[in-house]
Scaffold this motif. Structure first.
Motif, PDB file in Angstrom:
ATOM      1  N   THR A  51       3.560  -0.583   3.123  1.00  0.00           N
ATOM      2  CA  THR A  51       4.016  -1.154   4.542  1.00  0.00           C
ATOM      3  C   THR A  51       5.415  -0.436   4.783  1.00  0.00           C
ATOM      4  O   THR A  51       5.776   0.011   5.718  1.00  0.00           O
ATOM      5  CB  THR A  51       4.195  -2.629   4.273  1.00  0.00           C
ATOM      6  N   LEU A  52       6.241  -0.390   3.828  1.00  0.00           N
ATOM      7  CA  LEU A  52       7.645   0.142   3.866  1.00  0.00           C
ATOM      8  C   LEU A  52       7.500   1.589   4.258  1.00  0.00           C
ATOM      9  O   LEU A  52       8.259   2.252   5.018  1.00  0.00           O
ATOM     10  CB  LEU A  52       8.367   0.019   2.622  1.00  0.00           C
ATOM     11  N   ALA A  53       6.794   2.232   3.272  1.00  0.00           N
ATOM     12  CA  ALA A  53       6.644   3.751   3.659  1.00  0.00           C
ATOM     13  C   ALA A  53       6.244   4.277   4.731  1.00  0.00           C
ATOM     14  O   ALA A  53       6.754   5.399   5.438  1.00  0.00           O
ATOM     15  CB  ALA A  53       5.649   4.424   2.220  1.00  0.00           C
ATOM     16  N   ALA A  54       5.263   3.725   5.428  1.00  0.00           N
ATOM     17  CA  ALA A  54       4.363   4.030   6.533  1.00  0.00           C
ATOM     18  C   ALA A  54       5.141   3.399   7.722  1.00  0.00           C
ATOM     19  O   ALA A  54       4.688   3.711   8.887  1.00  0.00           O
ATOM     20  CB  ALA A  54       2.772   3.632   6.547  1.00  0.00           C
ATOM     21  N   ARG A  55       5.861   2.351   7.403  1.00  0.00           N
ATOM     22  CA  ARG A  55       6.320   1.543   8.522  1.00  0.00           C
ATOM     23  C   ARG A  55       5.515   0.886   9.673  1.00  0.00           C
ATOM     24  O   ARG A  55       5.510   0.648  10.648  1.00  0.00           O
ATOM     25  CB  ARG A  55       7.319   2.313   9.334  1.00  0.00           C
ATOM     26  N   SER A  56       4.312   0.376   8.723  1.00  0.00           N
ATOM     27  CA  SER A  56       3.021  -0.199   9.520  1.00  0.00           C
ATOM     28  C   SER A  56       2.498  -1.078   8.295  1.00  0.00           C
ATOM     29  O   SER A  56       2.663  -0.745   7.134  1.00  0.00           O
ATOM     30  CB  SER A  56       2.115   0.641  10.265  1.00  0.00           C
ATOM     31  N   ASP A  57       1.840  -2.169   8.516  1.00  0.00           N
ATOM     32  CA  ASP A  57       1.144  -3.137   7.655  1.00  0.00           C
ATOM     33  C   ASP A  57       0.265  -2.521   6.855  1.00  0.00           C
ATOM     34  O   ASP A  57      -0.649  -1.711   7.000  1.00  0.00           O
ATOM     35  CB  ASP A  57       0.700  -4.407   8.381  1.00  0.00           C
ATOM     36  N   GLY A  58       0.536  -2.878   5.231  1.00  0.00           N
ATOM     37  CA  GLY A  58      -0.665  -2.294   4.625  1.00  0.00           C
ATOM     38  C   GLY A  58      -2.011  -3.214   4.427  1.00  0.00           C
ATOM     39  O   GLY A  58      -1.930  -4.239   5.037  1.00  0.00           O
ATOM     40  N   LEU A  59      -3.081  -3.076   3.690  1.00  0.00           N
ATOM     41  CA  LEU A  59      -4.337  -3.752   3.790  1.00  0.00           C
ATOM     42  C   LEU A  59      -4.858  -3.492   2.229  1.00  0.00           C
ATOM     43  O   LEU A  59      -4.655  -2.415   1.589  1.00  0.00           O
ATOM     44  CB  LEU A  59      -4.982  -3.326   4.573  1.00  0.00           C
ATOM     45  N   ASN A  60      -5.323  -4.635   1.637  1.00  0.00           N
ATOM     46  CA  ASN A  60      -6.298  -4.408   0.807  1.00  0.00           C
ATOM     47  C   ASN A  60      -7.863  -4.393   1.027  1.00  0.00           C
ATOM     48  O   ASN A  60      -8.190  -5.353   1.890  1.00  0.00           O
ATOM     49  CB  ASN A  60      -6.436  -5.704  -0.294  1.00  0.00           C
ATOM     50  N   LEU A  61      -8.661  -3.556   0.499  1.00  0.00           N
ATOM     51  CA  LEU A  61     -10.123  -3.650   0.964  1.00  0.00           C
ATOM     52  C   LEU A  61     -10.649  -3.723  -0.750  1.00  0.00           C
ATOM     53  O   LEU A  61     -10.523  -2.687  -1.461  1.00  0.00           O
ATOM     54  CB  LEU A  61     -10.527  -2.123   1.614  1.00  0.00           C
ATOM     55  N   ASP A  62     -11.487  -4.503  -0.836  1.00  0.00           N
ATOM     56  CA  ASP A  62     -12.198  -4.817  -2.136  1.00  0.00           C
ATOM     57  C   ASP A  62     -13.682  -4.895  -1.981  1.00  0.00           C
ATOM     58  O   ASP A  62     -14.148  -6.138  -1.589  1.00  0.00           O
ATOM     59  CB  ASP A  62     -11.469  -6.131  -2.896  1.00  0.00           C
ATOM     60  N   SER A  63     -14.616  -3.929  -2.574  1.00  0.00           N
ATOM     61  CA  SER A  63     -15.671  -3.985  -2.457  1.00  0.00           C
ATOM     62  C   SER A  63     -16.507  -4.946  -3.192  1.00  0.00           C
ATOM     63  O   SER A  63     -17.636  -5.358  -2.646  1.00  0.00           O
ATOM     64  CB  SER A  63     -16.187  -2.465  -2.638  1.00  0.00           C
ATOM     65  N   TRP A  64     -15.960  -5.526  -4.176  1.00  0.00           N
ATOM     66  CA  TRP A  64     -16.540  -6.640  -4.968  1.00  0.00           C
ATOM     67  C   TRP A  64     -16.331  -8.240  -4.292  1.00  0.00           C
ATOM     68  O   TRP A  64     -17.208  -8.754  -3.974  1.00  0.00           O
ATOM     69  CB  TRP A  64     -16.269  -6.602  -6.335  1.00  0.00           C
ATOM     70  N   ALA A  65     -15.191  -8.346  -3.865  1.00  0.00           N
ATOM     71  CA  ALA A  65     -14.635  -9.515  -3.325  1.00  0.00           C
ATOM     72  C   ALA A  65     -15.250  -9.691  -1.724  1.00  0.00           C
ATOM     73  O   ALA A  65     -15.494 -10.843  -1.300  1.00  0.00           O
ATOM     74  CB  ALA A  65     -13.335  -9.750  -3.292  1.00  0.00           C
ATOM     75  N   MET A  66     -15.381  -8.697  -0.996  1.00  0.00           N
ATOM     76  CA  MET A  66     -15.363  -8.508   0.498  1.00  0.00           C
ATOM     77  C   MET A  66     -17.046  -8.014   0.648  1.00  0.00           C
ATOM     78  O   MET A  66     -17.143  -6.900   0.140  1.00  0.00           O
ATOM     79  CB  MET A  66     -14.347  -7.675   1.100  1.00  0.00           C
ATOM     80  N   GLU A  67     -17.861  -8.816   1.493  1.00  0.00           N
ATOM     81  CA  GLU A  67     -18.853  -8.246   1.886  1.00  0.00           C
ATOM     82  C   GLU A  67     -18.986  -6.995   2.662  1.00  0.00           C
ATOM     83  O   GLU A  67     -17.672  -7.019   3.455  1.00  0.00           O
ATOM     84  CB  GLU A  67     -19.820  -9.555   2.688  1.00  0.00           C
ATOM     85  N   PRO A  68     -19.874  -6.187   2.807  1.00  0.00           N
ATOM     86  CA  PRO A  68     -19.651  -5.000   3.676  1.00  0.00           C
ATOM     87  C   PRO A  68     -19.346  -5.228   4.902  1.00  0.00           C
ATOM     88  O   PRO A  68     -18.571  -4.322   5.728  1.00  0.00           O
ATOM     89  CB  PRO A  68     -21.109  -4.350   3.479  1.00  0.00           C
ATOM     90  N   ASP A  69     -19.762  -6.245   5.659  1.00  0.00           N
ATOM     91  CA  ASP A  69     -19.403  -6.558   7.001  1.00  0.00           C
ATOM     92  C   ASP A  69     -18.142  -6.739   7.221  1.00  0.00           C
ATOM     93  O   ASP A  69     -17.382  -6.318   8.295  1.00  0.00           O
ATOM     94  CB  ASP A  69     -20.318  -7.730   7.450  1.00  0.00           C
ATOM     95  N   LEU A  70     -17.447  -7.427   6.208  1.00  0.00           N
ATOM     96  CA  LEU A  70     -15.963  -7.805   6.161  1.00  0.00           C
ATOM     97  C   LEU A  70     -15.228  -6.318   6.086  1.00  0.00           C
ATOM     98  O   LEU A  70     -14.208  -6.440   6.684  1.00  0.00           O
ATOM     99  CB  LEU A  70     -15.517  -8.865   5.352  1.00  0.00           C
ATOM    100  N   LEU A  71     -15.575  -5.562   5.177  1.00  0.00           N
ATOM    101  CA  LEU A  71     -14.928  -4.477   5.002  1.00  0.00           C
ATOM    102  C   LEU A  71     -14.878  -3.708   6.181  1.00  0.00           C
ATOM    103  O   LEU A  71     -13.801  -3.139   6.451  1.00  0.00           O
ATOM    104  CB  LEU A  71     -15.543  -3.917   3.783  1.00  0.00           C
ATOM    105  N   ARG A  72     -16.120  -3.575   6.804  1.00  0.00           N
ATOM    106  CA  ARG A  72     -16.202  -2.935   8.244  1.00  0.00           C
ATOM    107  C   ARG A  72     -15.122  -3.324   9.290  1.00  0.00           C
ATOM    108  O   ARG A  72     -14.393  -2.530   9.755  1.00  0.00           O
ATOM    109  CB  ARG A  72     -17.570  -2.831   8.835  1.00  0.00           C
ATOM    110  N   HIS A  73     -15.060  -4.573   9.119  1.00  0.00           N
ATOM    111  CA  HIS A  73     -14.238  -5.342  10.305  1.00  0.00           C
ATOM    112  C   HIS A  73     -12.675  -5.076   9.916  1.00  0.00           C
ATOM    113  O   HIS A  73     -11.991  -4.487  11.006  1.00  0.00           O
ATOM    114  CB  HIS A  73     -14.621  -6.845  10.310  1.00  0.00           C
TER     115      HIS A  73
END
Length: 437
Positions: A51-73
């Motif tokens: 977030t600090l480096a890009a000056r825009s919000d970061g995000l986690n994507l976790d293929s085990w914890a998140m269903e594929p449809d949530l990952l896509r969203h």
């Protein structure tokens, strides 16, 4: 605008992925590129640096914890108004748990799901032509995961760089750059990984140095071209964790820091109002809120101040008499009777739950978890299953006498027993929730 994306992967942790990613995010941002960062897996520290480096919000994507449809969203959300997405792998590129459905938690899962190529970061210290054998293995291990280029890291000399580069390019992989060995580029660490971005005394200056190093070492134009336009197939938020209330009192200071960006964003977009307060400043939850959330963090580093924050403890106790209070990991520790710090000093906590914890008698707990909620509460209804993880060194020294918050299993479904506690409107657990199961 169609965003381009590339995964920054490596054979193992400690290869320099984070430093390369942070430096590249700032280098592209300085060029005017609308760049955003993503971290794979459950790591909640690196998105703050992104977030600090890009000056825009970061995000986690976790293929085990998140269903594929949530990952896509979530991936589509992060791609909005972006030109370039830099996705930092956790651990080694293919590292995850053994499950049959490509939900291993590895960055390779995202490479397959979204057809994203990989920039392979190789720490070449202690080797030269052998780096080509490692790169060759990555290029052929999984045909569905494409290596686009290699960045050499921690080369010791120009001759070292030439030996590695020539060997790798002979197997058909381009070398996009070489970062020379420089101890000043290393980010500080402590018991849960890196020191958080908000705590680094000169973080922006350090990011600028990383950006300078990446601009000097890596062909940014070639890297941008190697990133592929992303396929934004429709997703769904059905597996997202709903806001625990309409007005959420959120503990937020140096002791309470670990709330996943996707949760904060989803709760806000779902119409919830998030009301931060600081226990370290002796503040309590706003009485007008209808739920209080104590996230993870480092309460063991601030146990004395929390123990003496009588205004916070009194206000939280009053709030908990009629409204839900939930604590995750560090928040769970603060909800207990006592917390023993690293020096062996025991501090009184809020006492809203009856357990006691210690950081002096520490033991690492790390892994994916499936939690089946024991009774209706802030995180869902009885029987609901949540996916998340544990990562803590503190341990429970006295389990107390409360009813459990949930029954948990590991990432492969092996039962691990009861987790956390609940008493009245108060619940807590070492488990960090990521998404619905």
């Amino acid at each position: 605008m169609t965003a381009r994306a590339i995964i920054i992967g490596a054979p193992r942790s400690g290869s320099g992925k984070t430093s390369v990613t942070i430096g590249l995010l700032r280098a592209f941002a300085r060029r005017g590129v609308k760049v955003r960062g993503i971290k794979t897996g459950p790591d909640y520290i690196d998105p703050g640096f992104h977030t600090l480096a890009a000056r825009s919000d970061g995000l986690n994507l976790d293929s085990w914890a998140m269903e594929p449809d949530l990952l896509r969203h979530l991936f589509a959300q992060q791609s909005q108004d972006a030109e370039l997405l830099l996705i930092e792998s956790a651990m080694g590129l293919f590292d995850g748990i053994v499950v049959p459905d490509h939900r291993t938690g590895s960055a390779a899962d995202l490479a397959r799901l979204f057809s994203i190529p990989v920039l392979l970061v190789l720490d070449v210290s202690g080797q030269s032509q052998t780096a080509a054998a490692i790169a060759h293995g990555f290029a052929h291990y999984d045909p569905a995961v494409k290596m686009s280029a290699v960045v050499l890291n921690r080369a010791g000399s120009e001759r070292h760089r030439t030996l590695c580069t020539d060997a790798i390019e002979r197997i058909g992989l381009p070398v996009a750059g070489c970062v020379m060995r420089d101890p000043s580029l290393v980010l500080p660490e402590r018991h849960l990984g890196l020191v958080q971005a908000s705590e680094h005394p000169e973080i922006d200056a350090h990011i600028e140095r990383l950006a300078d190093a990446m601009e000097k070492a890596i062909d940014l134009d070639a890297l941008y071209s190697a990133a592929m336009p992303v396929d934004l197939s429709p997703g769904s938020i059905l597996a997202a964790i709903a806001p625990p209330g309409q007005r959420i009192a959120l503990a937020q200071d140096a002791a309470f820091t670990f709330l996943y960006p996707h949760l904060h964003r989803h709760w806000h977009e779902a119409g919830a109002e998030i009301m931060p307060f600081s226990p370290l400043s002796d503040e309590g939850p706003d009485p007008s809120c209808d739920v209080c959330w104590l996230p993870g963090g480092y309460p063991e580093l601030h146990a004395g101040r929390i123990a003496s924050a009588n205004g916070f403890k009194t206000a939280l106790r009053r709030f908990s008499e009629t409204k839900p209070v939930h604590g995750e990991c560090g928040g769970y520790m603060v909800l207990g009777e006592t917390l023993e710090d690293a020096d062996g000093v025991t501090h009184d906590m809020t006492g809203l739950l009856s357990h006691s914890t210690s950081f002096a008698q520490r033991k690492m707990n790390l892994g994916y978890r499936q939690a089946t909620i024991a009774t209706d509460g802030a995180l869902g209804r009885q029987g609901d299953v949540l996916r998340g993880h544990e990562f803590h060194y503190a341990r429970v020294t006295d389990p107390g006498h409360d009813e459990p918050f949930a029954q948990i299993a590991d990432g492969q479904g092996k039962p691990l027993g009861a987790s956390g506690g609940r008493r009245g409107f108060v619940t807590g657990t070492f488990f960090h929730a990521i998404a619905k199961g």
